[in-house]
Design a protein around this motif. Structure first.
Motif, short mmCIF file in Angstrom:
data_model
loop_
_atom_site.label_atom_id
_atom_site.label_comp_id
_atom_site.label_asym_id
_atom_site.label_seq_id
_atom_site.Cartn_x
_atom_site.Cartn_y
_atom_site.Cartn_z
N LEU A 68 0.81 -1.22 0.00
CA LEU A 68 0.00 0.00 0.00
C LEU A 68 0.84 1.26 0.00
O LEU A 68 0.44 2.30 -0.54
N GLY A 69 2.03 1.22 0.62
CA GLY A 69 2.86 2.42 0.67
C GLY A 69 2.19 3.52 1.47
O GLY A 69 1.39 3.29 2.37
N LEU A 70 2.51 4.77 1.13
CA LEU A 70 2.03 5.91 1.89
C LEU A 70 0.57 6.23 1.64
O LEU A 70 -0.13 6.73 2.52
N TYR A 71 0.09 5.97 0.43
CA TYR A 71 -1.23 6.47 0.05
C TYR A 71 -2.23 5.39 -0.32
O TYR A 71 -3.39 5.69 -0.59
N GLY A 72 -1.81 4.14 -0.35
CA GLY A 72 -2.71 3.08 -0.78
C GLY A 72 -3.77 2.74 0.25
O GLY A 72 -3.60 2.95 1.45
N ALA A 73 -4.88 2.20 -0.22
CA ALA A 73 -5.97 1.77 0.66
C ALA A 73 -6.86 0.80 -0.10
O ALA A 73 -6.98 0.86 -1.33
N TRP A 74 -7.48 -0.10 0.64
CA TRP A 74 -8.52 -0.97 0.11
C TRP A 74 -9.88 -0.45 0.59
O TRP A 74 -10.06 -0.21 1.79
N ASP A 75 -10.82 -0.30 -0.30
CA ASP A 75 -12.21 0.04 0.05
C ASP A 75 -13.05 -1.22 -0.16
O ASP A 75 -13.06 -1.77 -1.26
N PHE A 76 -13.74 -1.63 0.90
CA PHE A 76 -14.62 -2.79 0.81
C PHE A 76 -16.07 -2.32 0.82
O PHE A 76 -16.43 -1.39 1.55
N ALA A 77 -16.90 -3.00 0.04
CA ALA A 77 -18.33 -2.69 0.02
C ALA A 77 -19.11 -4.00 -0.07
O ALA A 77 -18.60 -5.01 -0.57
N GLY A 78 -20.36 -3.96 0.39
CA GLY A 78 -21.20 -5.13 0.31
C GLY A 78 -21.26 -5.85 1.64
O GLY A 78 -21.30 -5.24 2.70
N GLU A 79 -21.26 -7.16 1.59
CA GLU A 79 -21.31 -7.98 2.80
C GLU A 79 -19.89 -8.17 3.31
O GLU A 79 -19.07 -8.82 2.69
#
Length: 332
Positions: A68-79
């Motif tokens: 992810l480094g400095l700016y990465g992110a995972w967005d989760f949606a749903g169940e």
């Protein structure tokens, strides 16, 4: 930058929601279109983290490596299955954390994070944006499925119930098994990967032969995996180690205690989602600390404030292009 506990929690989330299912893969941004085409339709077999890097295994020995480094992110949606809870919500993991998990013992901190179910290291501005889009755990996207793509999404992984969007990573690449193993071989030991005693011996051998300051060695991912700026400052204070001491001059028993402290703190971070580094707190103090980041740490982010132990002003300096917080009295 997310520290090791965050990445292990993200891997756990993939294990709960994606492993054992085929995925639809796409690159809305277009920068990972070829890689997404390879992943399309493959079953995810495994999700694991080593330090700050995550590896997702797919059918036919295809691995996805994400840093992810400095700016990465995972967005989760749903169940989103989180521990024993299933929540219909949106959640971000990486720079911010999981949303929508509703527990009786929820403690919300000063950035709106549910501290007991947190996934990552929250970034306040993104937290506020995310919170403003929610109503009772749901975003303004409502029941639309799959959710619309918002912003620059490098990679979208989707199954029948859950969507994961990757944004802004330092690394997002496909690897063969040999390439994955070669990447891991370059990383220092991670207490949650492999034999913990072997990891300790490897860490001690490396540190004890280095002339590099211990404050830099703890941040070197080839020496030990997963430690970032917060854990570095806190571990050195907890061990009462002067940060500029060359690794080879740190007594062996102290180096071993640093490793064992990392084993403890990483476990706490994975289980709570927070970098809780203060010990001996009563129930009320613990809840206050979970609700306020300023009460979770001994020295981190306390420049100019009195040391919690001796009252000396906490020092701040730059070392290795990162901020270092420490007590000049306790850590002599």
């Amino acid at each position: 930058m997310p520290e090791g506990h965050s990445v292990h929690r993200i891997a756990r989330q993939f294990a709960r929601n994606f492993v054992g299912r085929p995925v639809q893969a796409s690159s809305p941004q277009g920068r990972f279109a070829e890689g997404a085409a390879v992943l399309q339709g493959r079953e995810m077999l495994q999700a694991m983290a080593v330090g700050k890097q995550m590896f997702l295994e797919f059918e036919d020995a295809v691995w996805l490596r994400v840093h992810l480094g400095l700016y990465g992110a995972w967005d989760f949606a749903g169940e989103i299955v989180a521990d024993a809870t299933i929540a219909s919500a949106n959640g971000r993991m990486g720079q911010t954390n999981q949303r929508g998990t509703d527990l009786d013992e929820a403690i919300f901190d000063d950035a709106g994070e549910n501290s007991l179910t947190s996934i990552g290291a929250p970034r306040r501005t993104r937290v506020h944006v995310r919170m403003s889009e929610q109503t009772s755990g749901l975003s303004d996207e409502g029941d639309e499925w799959p959710p619309p793509v918002v912003g620059q999404v490098r990679l979208r992984l989707l199954n029948e119930t859950t969507c994961a969007d990757l944004r802004g990573p330092t690394a997002c690449a496909l690897q063969s098994t040999d390439e994955m193993l070669a990447t891991i071989a370059k990383l220092g030991p991670d207490p949650l990967v492999g034999d913990v005693d072997e990891g300790e011996e490897r860490f001690v051998r490396t540190v004890r032969r280095k002339p590099t300051p211990i404050a830099l060695l703890l941040m070197d991912q080839a020496v030990i995996s997963g430690i970032g700026n917060v854990y570095r400052a806190e571990m050195l204070f907890r061990a009462r180690v002067e940060p500029h001491t060359p690794g080879r001059d740190v007594p062996e028993e102290v180096v071993r205690e640093l490793w064992r402290d990392w084993v403890r703190l990483l476990s706490i971070g994975v289980e709570t989602g927070q970098m809780m580094t203060m010990d001996g707190l009563g129930e009320a103090e613990y809840r206050a600390a979970m609700a306020s980041r300023d009460d979770r740490h001994w020295v981190y982010h306390r420049a100019g404030l009195p040391c919690r132990v001796c009252g000396t002003e906490i020092a701040l300096e730059e070392i290795g292009a990162r901020k270092l917080y420490w007590c000049p009295s306790c850590q002599r």
